[in-house]
Design an enzyme around this catalytic site. Structure first.
Site, mmCIF file in Angstrom:
data_model
loop_
_atom_site.group_PDB
_atom_site.id
_atom_site.type_symbol
_atom_site.label_atom_id
_atom_site.label_comp_id
_atom_site.label_asym_id
_atom_site.label_seq_id
_atom_site.Cartn_x
_atom_site.Cartn_y
_atom_site.Cartn_z
ATOM 1 N N GLY A 18 80.521 -7.229 -65.853
ATOM 2 C CA GLY A 18 81.853 -7.503 -66.217
ATOM 3 C C GLY A 18 82.751 -7.972 -65.183
ATOM 4 O O GLY A 18 82.622 -7.959 -64.126
ATOM 5 N N LYS A 66 84.761 -5.521 -60.405
ATOM 6 C CA LYS A 66 85.257 -4.385 -60.514
ATOM 7 C C LYS A 66 84.196 -3.380 -60.172
ATOM 8 O O LYS A 66 84.856 -2.248 -59.377
ATOM 9 C CB LYS A 66 85.366 -4.417 -62.169
ATOM 10 C CG LYS A 66 85.726 -2.852 -62.605
ATOM 11 C CD LYS A 66 86.130 -2.934 -63.892
ATOM 12 C CE LYS A 66 84.733 -3.065 -65.002
ATOM 13 N NZ LYS A 66 85.186 -2.612 -66.260
ATOM 14 N N ASN A 120 88.645 0.744 -66.012
ATOM 15 C CA ASN A 120 89.029 -0.660 -66.459
ATOM 16 C C ASN A 120 90.279 -1.196 -65.656
ATOM 17 O O ASN A 120 90.477 -2.284 -65.754
ATOM 18 C CB ASN A 120 89.321 -0.560 -67.612
ATOM 19 C CG ASN A 120 88.033 -0.354 -68.737
ATOM 20 O OD1 ASN A 120 87.052 -1.311 -68.574
ATOM 21 N ND2 ASN A 120 87.865 0.683 -69.477
ATOM 22 N N SER A 130 98.929 6.270 -11.038
ATOM 23 C CA SER A 130 99.574 5.738 -12.072
ATOM 24 C C SER A 130 99.659 4.534 -11.768
ATOM 25 O O SER A 130 99.821 3.608 -10.752
ATOM 26 C CB SER A 130 100.853 6.623 -12.170
ATOM 27 O OG SER A 130 100.684 7.867 -12.368
ATOM 28 N N TYR A 157 87.737 -7.903 -19.541
ATOM 29 C CA TYR A 157 87.373 -8.955 -20.141
ATOM 30 C C TYR A 157 88.139 -10.204 -19.430
ATOM 31 O O TYR A 157 89.193 -10.164 -18.917
ATOM 32 C CB TYR A 157 88.047 -8.843 -21.554
ATOM 33 C CG TYR A 157 87.975 -10.213 -22.408
ATOM 34 C CD1 TYR A 157 86.571 -10.576 -22.542
ATOM 35 C CD2 TYR A 157 88.709 -10.777 -23.122
ATOM 36 C CE1 TYR A 157 86.231 -11.885 -23.447
ATOM 37 C CE2 TYR A 157 88.610 -11.877 -23.915
ATOM 38 C CZ TYR A 157 87.509 -12.578 -24.077
ATOM 39 O OH TYR A 157 87.179 -13.339 -24.895
ATOM 40 N N ARG A 170 86.860 4.470 -29.725
ATOM 41 C CA ARG A 170 86.407 3.409 -30.480
ATOM 42 C C ARG A 170 85.114 3.455 -30.390
ATOM 43 O O ARG A 170 84.328 4.408 -29.644
ATOM 44 C CB ARG A 170 86.819 1.993 -29.867
ATOM 45 C CG ARG A 170 88.359 1.834 -30.374
ATOM 46 C CD ARG A 170 89.043 0.623 -29.623
ATOM 47 N NE ARG A 170 88.255 -0.495 -30.026
ATOM 48 C CZ ARG A 170 88.411 -1.774 -29.404
ATOM 49 N NH1 ARG A 170 89.345 -1.736 -28.283
ATOM 50 N NH2 ARG A 170 87.600 -2.786 -30.068
ATOM 51 N N GLN A 209 73.169 -11.862 -65.546
ATOM 52 C CA GLN A 209 73.460 -12.281 -66.912
ATOM 53 C C GLN A 209 74.468 -13.447 -66.899
ATOM 54 O O GLN A 209 75.749 -13.315 -66.491
ATOM 55 C CB GLN A 209 74.323 -11.235 -67.708
ATOM 56 C CG GLN A 209 74.669 -11.379 -69.095
ATOM 57 C CD GLN A 209 75.521 -10.030 -69.681
ATOM 58 O OE1 GLN A 209 76.147 -9.510 -68.980
ATOM 59 N NE2 GLN A 209 75.620 -10.262 -71.126
ATOM 60 N N HIS A 246 97.659 10.120 -20.256
ATOM 61 C CA HIS A 246 98.466 9.327 -20.705
ATOM 62 C C HIS A 246 98.178 7.790 -20.643
ATOM 63 O O HIS A 246 97.975 7.514 -19.575
ATOM 64 C CB HIS A 246 99.730 9.582 -19.871
ATOM 65 C CG HIS A 246 100.093 10.959 -19.487
ATOM 66 N ND1 HIS A 246 100.612 11.992 -20.178
ATOM 67 C CD2 HIS A 246 99.843 11.565 -18.285
ATOM 68 C CE1 HIS A 246 100.726 13.208 -19.463
ATOM 69 N NE2 HIS A 246 100.226 12.778 -18.608
#
Length: 456
Positions: free
Chosen positions: A14, A25, A226, A404, A386, A332, A75, A362
Site C-alpha cells: 500500500g 508506510k 493508517n 589542561s 585527523y 562513540r 504487486q 572535563h
C-alpha cells in the site's frame, strides 16, 4: 491435506497516503523496528514453509531497508487485497494452509496466530474484533445460528449492517487446495472497484467450508496503522508493554511512562533507569547499573556498578565495571573502557581503549587512541587525530598526567608516567618519566597601558 504445511503471505504494497510521508508506510517503526519487519519476525516464529511479502509502493526502499529471509513479490497495480494474494500464488504450496498477514499490523503476536491456526484446522480461520469504534472497517455477517457467512466492507454495507460491531481484522487462514479457484473467481464489482480478499468468506461458505472465527484477545494486537496518530498510539502501547515486562523482571523504572525501548535489553539485578531514557539496538546492563535521566544508550555493554549520569549518549561502546560516566558525556563506536574509569562532562571518546582507573573529567576529546591505566586528562585536552585526509593513532602509557588545554597531535606516543605542561601542543614522542613543555614563554611588558575609550 497436511495441516503442518504453512505458507504465510504478508501484504505490504500500500501507498499509505494518510501517513503524509515519502517513506513507504510499512517502513515506519514501532519500537525502533520497521512495522513490516516486526510482522516478518512474528511469522518466522511459526516456522512456516515460506514467507512471501507482497510489495508495491516504494519496493526498492523496502527491500533496501528490510534484510530478512523472505520471498519478495511485486504487486505492480494496487487492485485490492485479493489481487495482492493472487500475485503470491506461484510461491505457495498446493497443499496445506496460507496465513495472510499485513505489514501495517505490527503488534500481532505468535500466541494469537497459533490460536487462530489451531481453530482453523484445515478449514478457514478468521480473526475478528469488537472495537469501541468499528467505523471504516469490514463487518462480520452471521446467520441465525451464529455462523459466519460473509464479510461486508463498510463502503458496501447497508445501514443495518453498519450497526454490527464485530469487524474483520483482515488476518485469515485459508486452505491452499481451494485458494487458487477462489481467487480466480473474485470480482471487482464493488464500491471501490477492487478485488476483496474478504469475499473469500462467502465463497468458502458456498463450498461448504466452515469458517472458524477467533476473537482477538486485545484490539491493539490486530490494529492497523493508517496515519501518524495510530502509529503513535501503537508505539505507546508497545512501550508500555516493554516497560511492564522489565518491571516484572526486577528493573527499576523511575517512570515507566517515560522510557523507550527500541531494541533488546539484557540486564542484571538492581538496575535503575531514570526518566526519559532511550535504549536502542542491543544493550546489556550489568548488576547495579544506574542510568540517569535523558540518556540514550545504543548498542552498548555497561559493566556492573557503573553509573551513567544524565544527558549522556553512549553508542557502540563497551564500559567496564565501576565506571562513572557523565553528565553530558559521549561515548562513540569502538570506545572501550576498562574498570574504574571516570569520564566527565563534555568528554567525547571514539575508537579508543581506556585503561583501568583512567580519568578524563572535563572538556576532552579522545579519538583513535590507546590509553593506559591511572592516566589523567586535564580539562580541555584534545587528541588531534585527523590530518584532513587520514586518521592517526595516539598511544598514551600508564600514570600519565596531561595538563589542561593540551593538544596531542597524532601520530604520537607518550610513555609511562609522562607529564605534559598545561597549554602544550605535543607533536613528538615522549619517553617514560619525562616532563614535556611545548608552549611560548610568558612575557610581561613593563610600562604597558591599557587603551581607553575617548570620553569625548
Amino acid at each position: 491435506m497436511p495441516q503442518n504445511t504453512l505458507n504465510t503471505v504478508i501484504l505490504a504494497a500500500g501507498k499509505g497516503t494518510r501517513m503524509y510521508s515519502q517513506m513507504p508506510k510499512v517502513l515506519h517503526c514501532i519500537g525502533g523496528k520497521p512495522m513490516v519487519e516486526r510482522v516478518i519476525d512474528t511469522a518466522a516464529a511459526l516456522n512456516p514453509q515460506n514467507i512471501c511479502v507482497v510489495v508495491g509502493h516504494g519496493k526498492e526502499q523496502v527491500l533496501d531497508t528490510v534484510k530478512r529471509d523472505a520471498v519478495w513479490v511485486e504487486q505492480t497495480e494496487q487492485l485490492g487485497t485479493g489481487h495482492a494474494v493472487k500475485t503470491a500464488l506461484p510461491h505457495l504450496a498446493s497443499e496445506g494452509r496460507t496465513l495472510v498477514l499485513y505489514g501495517d499490523v505490527p503488534l500481532i503476536d505468535v500466541e494469537t496466530l497459533e490460536t487462530l491456526l489451531e481453530a482453523a484446522g484445515n478449514e478457514v480461520g478468521l480473526l475478528t474484533d469488537v472495537p469501541a469504534d468499528p467505523a471504516g472497517l469490514g463487518r462480520i455477517i452471521r446467520d441465525g445460528s451464529g455462523s459466519v457467512t460473509a464479510i461486508v466492507e463498510e463502503k458496501d454495507a447497508s445501514a443495518t449492517q453498519k450497526t454490527i460491531r464485530e469487524i474483520n481484522t483482515g488476518i485469515l487462514v485459508l486452505p491452499n487446495a481451494k485458494l487458487e479457484n477462489w481467487l480466480n473467481s473474485l470480482s471487482s464489482n464493488n464500491a471501490q472497484g477492487e478485488y476483496y480478499l474478504t469475499d473469500l468468506i462467502a465463497k468458502a461458505v458456498a463450498d461448504g467450508i466452515k469458517v472458524r472465527p477467533v476473537r482477538v484477545r486485545a484490539s491493539h494486537l490486530a490494529a492497523g496503522v493508517n496515519n501518524k496518530r495510530q502509529l503513535a498510539e501503537l508505539e505507546r502501547i508497545f512501550q508500555t508493554e516493554q516497560a511492564q515486562e522489565l518491571l516484572k523482571a526486577g528493573v527499576t523504572l523511575r517512570d515507566p511512562a517515560r522510557f523507550d525501548l527500541r531494541g533488546r535489553l539484557k540486564h542484571g539485578q538492581d538496575v535503575v533507569i531514570d526518566v526519559n531514557v532511550v535504549i536502542e539496538g542491543e544493550v546489556e546492563l550489568g548488576d547495579n547499573v544506574e542510568i540517569g535521566a535523558n540518556c540514550v544508550i545504543k548498542n552498548a555493554k555497561i559493566g556492573a556498578n557503573s553509573k551513567i549520569a544524565p544527558f549522556s549518549h553512549l553508542e557502540g561502546c563497551e564500559v567496564g565495571e565501576n565506571n562513572r560516566i557523565g553528565p553530558y558525556a559521549r561515548l562513540r563506536p569502538q570506545a572501550k573502557l576498562a574498570d574504574n574509569v571516570h569520564v566527565g562532562n563534555f568528554v567525547e571518546i571514539k575508537n579508543a581503549a581506556i585503561g583501568k582507573g583512567t580519568k578524563a573529567n572535563h572538556l576532552t576529546y579522545i579519538g583513535d587512541a590507546e590509553v593506559g591505566s591511572k592516566t589523567n586528562f586535564g580539562a580541555g585536552t584534545i587528541i588531534a587525530n585527523y590530518d584532513g585526509v587520514h586518521k592517526h593513532k595516539t598511544v598514551i602509557g600508564d600514570e600519565v598526567r596531561i595538563g589542561s588545554n593540551c593538544v596531542l597531535v597524532a601520530p604520537v606516543t607518550l610513555g609511562n608516567k609522562v607529564t605534559t605542561g598545561a597549554g602544550s601542543t605535543i607533536t613528538r614522542n615522549i619517553e617514560d618519566n619525562k616532563l614535556a613543555l611545548a608552549r611560548a614563554r610568558q612575557t610581561v611588558i613593563e610600562g604597558w597601558m591599557r587603551p581607553e575609550k575617548d570620553k569625548q
